[in-house]
Design an enzyme around this catalytic site. Structure first.
Site, PDB file in Angstrom:
ATOM      1  N   GLY A   1       0.538  -1.427  -0.350  1.00 30.42           N
ATOM      2  CA  GLY A   1       0.314  -0.451   0.209  1.00 30.42           C
ATOM      3  C   GLY A   1       1.017   1.590   0.417  1.00 30.42           C
ATOM      4  O   GLY A   1       0.252   2.112  -0.503  1.00 30.42           O
TER       5      GLY A   1
ATOM      6  N   TYR B   1       0.869  -1.356 -12.180  1.00 33.45           N
ATOM      7  CA  TYR B   1      -0.590  -1.260 -12.427  1.00 33.45           C
ATOM      8  C   TYR B   1      -0.503  -0.321 -13.952  1.00 33.45           C
ATOM      9  O   TYR B   1      -1.680   0.365 -14.435  1.00 33.45           O
ATOM     10  CB  TYR B   1      -1.545  -0.123 -11.648  1.00 33.45           C
ATOM     11  CG  TYR B   1      -1.279  -1.269 -10.455  1.00 33.45           C
ATOM     12  CD1 TYR B   1      -1.276  -2.105 -10.226  1.00 33.45           C
ATOM     13  CD2 TYR B   1      -0.320  -0.804  -8.972  1.00 33.45           C
ATOM     14  CE1 TYR B   1      -1.422  -3.443  -8.985  1.00 33.45           C
ATOM     15  CE2 TYR B   1      -0.505  -0.967  -8.041  1.00 33.45           C
ATOM     16  CZ  TYR B   1      -0.957  -2.295  -7.456  1.00 33.45           C
ATOM     17  OH  TYR B   1      -1.432  -3.541  -6.665  1.00 33.45           O
TER      18      TYR B   1
ATOM     19  N   CYS C   1     -12.048   5.105 -29.081  1.00 29.58           N
ATOM     20  CA  CYS C   1     -13.011   5.550 -29.259  1.00 29.58           C
ATOM     21  C   CYS C   1     -14.012   6.591 -27.878  1.00 29.58           C
ATOM     22  O   CYS C   1     -15.131   6.038 -27.316  1.00 29.58           O
ATOM     23  CB  CYS C   1     -13.728   5.317 -29.976  1.00 29.58           C
ATOM     24  SG  CYS C   1     -13.356   5.495 -32.209  1.00 29.58           S
ATOM     25  N   GLU C   2     -13.566   7.350 -26.700  1.00 31.16           N
ATOM     26  CA  GLU C   2     -13.954   6.851 -25.381  1.00 31.16           C
ATOM     27  C   GLU C   2     -13.548   8.126 -24.607  1.00 31.16           C
ATOM     28  O   GLU C   2     -12.022   8.457 -24.986  1.00 31.16           O
ATOM     29  CB  GLU C   2     -14.019   6.114 -24.435  1.00 31.16           C
ATOM     30  CG  GLU C   2     -14.309   5.218 -24.672  1.00 31.16           C
ATOM     31  CD  GLU C   2     -14.988   4.012 -23.397  1.00 31.16           C
ATOM     32  OE1 GLU C   2     -14.852   4.501 -22.395  1.00 31.16           O
ATOM     33  OE2 GLU C   2     -14.590   2.904 -23.948  1.00 31.16           O
TER      34      GLU C   2
ATOM     35  N   TYR D   1      -8.937   5.958 -12.707  1.00 33.85           N
ATOM     36  CA  TYR D   1      -9.117   6.745 -11.186  1.00 33.85           C
ATOM     37  C   TYR D   1      -8.427   7.783 -11.480  1.00 33.85           C
ATOM     38  O   TYR D   1      -7.822   8.866 -10.636  1.00 33.85           O
ATOM     39  CB  TYR D   1      -8.019   5.546 -10.322  1.00 33.85           C
ATOM     40  CG  TYR D   1      -7.586   4.479 -10.591  1.00 33.85           C
ATOM     41  CD1 TYR D   1      -8.652   3.892  -9.798  1.00 33.85           C
ATOM     42  CD2 TYR D   1      -6.461   3.649 -10.611  1.00 33.85           C
ATOM     43  CE1 TYR D   1      -8.460   2.191 -10.214  1.00 33.85           C
ATOM     44  CE2 TYR D   1      -6.511   2.275 -11.069  1.00 33.85           C
ATOM     45  CZ  TYR D   1      -7.384   1.170 -10.675  1.00 33.85           C
ATOM     46  OH  TYR D   1      -7.614   0.339 -10.748  1.00 33.85           O
TER      47      TYR D   1
END
Ligand code: LLP
Length: 419
Positions: free
Chosen positions: A240, A372, A343-344, A318
């Protein structure tokens, strides 16, 4: 500290100029630095010098590339895995089975059996029924599964909601209030050796306070379990620790984290397990991309790069920030939105950001993409699966091929009964 530095005005990964990789491998491509990875592994281990008994299990979900894992295996790291696929990777990369910890809220019976067959070191049980199933499977194999119970300490990690895991309403672990009863019932089962507890409250934590609060609760639970007659020898503190994504980010250092852990756990007399991911791999990688077009926008121009949300999903998922710098900066700046070809509208890496001035054909990188990044890539919009390169001094190798859209298509078929 990382090994992505400018030399004579050109961004290098260790001794390799990034334009060479773009030329020979094409873009987009992830580029990792072995020296940076090794340095981070050493820094994290050194930070725990005052913890007498410890084991570090790299959270391989953040970067499961076999080449990366082999580097960490040579550093004495084990693996925290969350699926049968990750388990097989860790072993294929040369990690010892006993150095593997199996986390994850939805392990299947087949995955539990696989963990037993491979002889992994520890199962982190997320709820009672999973523990009962593990005990049955182990008993049927005449084995004993070493396990800890993951508890949910109900602490607000103060990070993005989608990567917080330690609040009561999150799906992970069992409530710390009910943990003693559940632990007691599981400890009584033949086939299971319940040896401790685990917790992980979230990712990209930028303060030690929630971690310290969670560890203190864990310490009280250890005392309670011992008072109830249980032998507690292992506590898994999860991962974390955050990393700097923006130039002015200042998350706690591994040394500060290690000092806090040593202080809080001083009297526990257990082996501590750690599951760091991002803090080891984040700054060991960049995503190298080429500017396709610079298109005028209503306010600022759009810099359209050949990397997209399918290659690096974090900004779309995020609203994550990844620093964007030119490989050959001119010193000029521009304000622009950085977008990919998908296409977004969500395929946006940055909105109205002050960046190095770039034009079509220029190379640039998204920094801090070693964790990630590639692991969350997809082939959305029938794009290729992004390749990965590992640099070691003045040499490099492709550690994951680009998987062409055609190869993905070749795994599909059209039923003849449609005709
Ligand atoms: N241990 C457990 C049980 C975990 O669930 C995780 C991460 C870790 C360790 C490693 O956490 P780290 O040290 O890397 O913070 N895709 C998201 C992050 C998801 C984290 C999931 N669990 C992102 O891109 O920010």
């Amino acid at each position: 500290m990382d090994h992505f530095q400018y030399r004579d005005g050109v961004l290098h990964a260790e001794d390799i100029p990034l334009p060479r990789i773009a030329e020979e491998i094409g873009t987009p491509v992830y580029v990792y630095s072995r020296a940076t990875l090794e340095r981070h592994a050493q820094v994290f281990r050194d930070a725990l010098k005052d913890v007498p008994k410890k084991h570090i299990a790299f959270a391989i979900k953040c970067n499961p590339n076999l080449g990366v894992l082999r580097v960490l295996a040579r550093q004495g790291y084990g693996a925290d895995v969350v699926s049968g696929g990750e388990l097989e990777r860790a072993i294929a990369a040369g990690m010892a089975a006993e150095d593997i910890v199996f986390s994850g809220v939805g392990k299947t019976r087949a995955e539990l059996a696989l963990g037993l067959d491979r002889g992994i070191g520890q199962f982190n049980i997320e709820h009672e029924a999973e523990g009962v199933a593990l005990a049955q499977i182990a008993l049927a194999k005449e084995m004993t599964a070493r396990a800890v119970l993951r508890v949910n300490p109900d602490v607000d990690a103060g990070t993005h909601a989608k990567i917080s895991t330690g609040k009561a309403e999150n799906k992970f672990g069992v409530g710390i209030d009910v943990a003693p009863e559940i632990f007691g019932r599981l400890a009584a089962l033949p086939g299971l050796q319940m040896r401790g507890i685990a917790l992980h409250i979230g990712s990209q934590l930028t303060s030690l306070d929630p971690l310290e609060a969670a560890f203190e609760r864990a310490g009280r639970l250890v005392a309670d379990l011992r008072a109830a007659g249980h032998s507690i020898t292992h506590v898994d503190l999860g991962g974390g620790l955050g990393v700097p994504y923006r130039p002015d980010d200042d998350p706690p250092s591994p040394a500060e984290y290690g000092a806090m852990v040593a202080r809080v756990t001083r009297d526990w007399d257990v082996t501590l397990l750690f599951e760091p991911g991002r803090v080891i791999a984040g700054n060991t990688g960049v995503l190298l991309t080429e500017v396709l077009w610079v298109k005028p926008g209503a306010t600022n121009p759009f810099v359209i790069v050949d990397a997209a949300m399918n290659d690096l999903a974090r900004p779309a998922l995020y609203d994550a920030y990844h620093d964007f710098v030119a490989v050959k900066p001119t010193g000029e700046k521009m304000t622009a939105s950085i977008v990919g070809p998908v296409c977004e509208t969500g395929d946006t890496f940055a909105r109205d950001r002050a960046i190095d001035a770039v034009e079509a054909g220029d190379l640039a990188v998204f920094r801090t993409a070693g964790a990630y990044g590639a692991t969350m890539a997809s082939t959305y919009n029938s794009r290729s699966l992004v390749p990965e390169v590992l640099v070691d001094g003045d040499r490099y190798i492709v550690v994951a091929d680009r998987i062409a859209a055609g190869t993905i298509m070749a795994a599909e078929r059209v039923p003849d009964w449609i005709e």
